[in-house]
Motif scaffolding. Structure first.
Motif, PDB file in Angstrom:
ATOM      1  N   VAL A  17      -3.018   6.178  13.753  1.00 33.55           N
ATOM      2  CA  VAL A  17      -4.071   5.062  13.398  1.00 33.55           C
ATOM      3  C   VAL A  17      -5.237   5.758  12.630  1.00 33.55           C
ATOM      4  O   VAL A  17      -6.005   6.598  13.025  1.00 33.55           O
ATOM      5  N   MET A  18      -5.417   5.408  11.172  1.00 34.09           N
ATOM      6  CA  MET A  18      -6.303   6.239  10.214  1.00 34.09           C
ATOM      7  C   MET A  18      -7.646   5.225  10.207  1.00 34.09           C
ATOM      8  O   MET A  18      -7.609   3.920  10.561  1.00 34.09           O
ATOM      9  N   ARG A  19      -8.633   6.061  10.651  1.00 29.67           N
ATOM     10  CA  ARG A  19      -9.893   5.706  10.373  1.00 29.67           C
ATOM     11  C   ARG A  19     -10.261   4.816   9.109  1.00 29.67           C
ATOM     12  O   ARG A  19      -9.953   5.406   8.118  1.00 29.67           O
ATOM     13  N   LEU A  58      -1.964   2.221   9.483  1.00 27.65           N
ATOM     14  CA  LEU A  58      -1.340   2.875  10.428  1.00 27.65           C
ATOM     15  C   LEU A  58      -0.244   3.665   9.577  1.00 27.65           C
ATOM     16  O   LEU A  58       0.748   3.040   8.896  1.00 27.65           O
ATOM     17  N   PHE A 100       1.474   0.927   7.226  1.00 25.41           N
ATOM     18  CA  PHE A 100       1.063  -0.782   7.266  1.00 25.41           C
ATOM     19  C   PHE A 100      -0.255  -0.565   7.165  1.00 25.41           C
ATOM     20  O   PHE A 100      -1.132  -0.119   7.770  1.00 25.41           O
ATOM     21  N   CYS A 101      -0.586  -1.671   6.532  1.00 23.85           N
ATOM     22  CA  CYS A 101      -1.937  -2.408   6.113  1.00 23.85           C
ATOM     23  C   CYS A 101      -2.534  -2.796   7.290  1.00 23.85           C
ATOM     24  O   CYS A 101      -1.844  -3.559   8.274  1.00 23.85           O
ATOM     25  N   ARG A 102      -3.768  -2.413   7.447  1.00 24.18           N
ATOM     26  CA  ARG A 102      -4.525  -2.933   8.893  1.00 24.18           C
ATOM     27  C   ARG A 102      -5.725  -3.618   8.400  1.00 24.18           C
ATOM     28  O   ARG A 102      -6.415  -3.990   9.298  1.00 24.18           O
ATOM     29  N   CYS A 103      -6.187  -3.714   7.462  1.00 29.41           N
ATOM     30  CA  CYS A 103      -7.269  -4.311   6.781  1.00 29.41           C
ATOM     31  C   CYS A 103      -7.198  -5.714   6.437  1.00 29.41           C
ATOM     32  O   CYS A 103      -8.271  -6.475   5.950  1.00 29.41           O
ATOM     33  N   GLY A 104      -6.124  -6.117   6.178  1.00 31.23           N
ATOM     34  CA  GLY A 104      -5.732  -7.447   5.716  1.00 31.23           C
ATOM     35  C   GLY A 104      -5.808  -7.762   4.120  1.00 31.23           C
ATOM     36  O   GLY A 104      -5.244  -8.827   3.793  1.00 31.23           O
ATOM     37  N   GLN A 107       1.554  -6.323   1.195  1.00 29.71           N
ATOM     38  CA  GLN A 107       2.028  -6.607   2.817  1.00 29.71           C
ATOM     39  C   GLN A 107       3.329  -6.619   2.821  1.00 29.71           C
ATOM     40  O   GLN A 107       4.199  -7.038   2.118  1.00 29.71           O
ATOM     41  N   PRO A 108       3.930  -6.204   3.954  1.00 23.38           N
ATOM     42  CA  PRO A 108       2.795  -5.535   5.123  1.00 23.38           C
ATOM     43  C   PRO A 108       2.409  -4.059   4.940  1.00 23.38           C
ATOM     44  O   PRO A 108       1.719  -3.548   5.854  1.00 23.38           O
ATOM     45  N   PHE A 147     -13.305  -1.303   4.253  1.00 23.58           N
ATOM     46  CA  PHE A 147     -12.796  -1.654   5.452  1.00 23.58           C
ATOM     47  C   PHE A 147     -13.242  -0.446   6.577  1.00 23.58           C
ATOM     48  O   PHE A 147     -13.299   0.566   6.352  1.00 23.58           O
ATOM     49  N   ASN A 148     -14.181  -1.059   7.589  1.00 26.99           N
ATOM     50  CA  ASN A 148     -14.667  -0.378   8.663  1.00 26.99           C
ATOM     51  C   ASN A 148     -13.889  -0.656   9.973  1.00 26.99           C
ATOM     52  O   ASN A 148     -13.980  -1.866  10.413  1.00 26.99           O
ATOM     53  N   SER A 149     -12.994   0.198  10.295  1.00 22.98           N
ATOM     54  CA  SER A 149     -12.159  -0.091  11.363  1.00 22.98           C
ATOM     55  C   SER A 149     -12.845   0.307  12.610  1.00 22.98           C
ATOM     56  O   SER A 149     -12.190   0.044  13.755  1.00 22.98           O
TER      57      SER A 149
END
Lengths: 170, 63
Positions: A115-117, A121, A145-149, A154-155, A166-168
């Motif tokens: 999981v990258m800050r 992913l 894989f995108c996790r900011c939307g 995508q994906p 993006f701030n995770s």
């Protein structure tokens, strides 16, 4: 163009040289593992244009970081052809193994998801990706894989998390 | 749905929702902590309050 065709689009490829080596940049292969700019921002700075400054660090250091790039997004060659023959390019050897082949569970490399800050992913190992309809897209050994939307691929990640800030950790 | 005959982990994209991961994987968090998981749902929309996991926020966010 679908997202899997984008991955093989070569029109965005670039080359950057100093007196000794040329670094090849294939954005379509990038999985945004962020190794290059986290370890050598003096050379690889995504906020700058051009984003690669070949005079920002010694050649040996640039090669070290290019070799750490998990895909063939970053590769290099010596400008002196003779030197390419006498040195073993570790990265090219590793990449030859490739992906897309059928792998049994005995040979399969275990999967890690990093999981990258404020980023994606990053997945490594042997795994299979399925689309929304349950169709198997492909066997992969490395992707993100995108996790900011916000990715337009995508994906998968396309680096857009930086543009939207993006701030995770919220 | 296609069912594979081996234990290679599967990543399934759920429409307007998370990434469904099925199979043995190691998850490494942003602080370097490792977790062994057999099945999980990972946030793809950026709105989960329980990142990297899905908490259903994609529904209210209209992802």
């Amino acid at each position: 163009m679908d997202n899997f065709s984008k991955i093989t689009d070569d029109s965005q490829n670039r080359e950057y040289s100093n007196d000794e080596i040329t670094v090849f940049w294939k954005p379509g292969k990038c999985v945004h593992a962020t190794t290059c700019y986290k370890e050598l921002i003096e050379v690889f700075n995504p906020r700058r244009r051009p984003w690669v400054n070949m005079y920002g660090a010694p050649t040996e250091r640039i090669i070290e970081i290019v070799n750490k790039c998990p895909t063939e997004a970053l590769t290099y060659k010596w400008n002196d052809e003779a030197k390419n023959k006498e040195t073993i390019n570790l990265k090219n050897e590793r990449l030859k193994k490739g992906e897309g082949q059928n792998v049994t569970s005995q040979q399969a490399k275990p999967v890690t998801i990093q999981v990258m800050r404020d980023g994606p992913l990053v997945v490594q190992g042997d795994f299979e990706v399925f689309d929304e309809k349950g169709n198997k897209l492909k066997h992969m050994i490395m992707t993100s894989f995108c996790r900011c939307g916000a990715s337009n691929s995508q994906p998968f990640c396309d680096g857009y998390h930086r543009k939207i800030g993006f701030n995770s950790e919220k | 749905m296609e069912i594979s005959n081996n234990n290679i982990p599967e990543f399934k994209v759920i429409a307007n929702g998370p990434l469904h991961v099925k199979g043995k994987i190691t998850l490494i968090n942003t602080n370097g902590e490792k977790q062994e998981l057999e099945e999980t749902w990972l946030c793809r929309c950026g709105n989960s309050k329980n990142k990297p996991f899905c908490d259903g926020s994609h529904k209210t966010a209209g992802f």
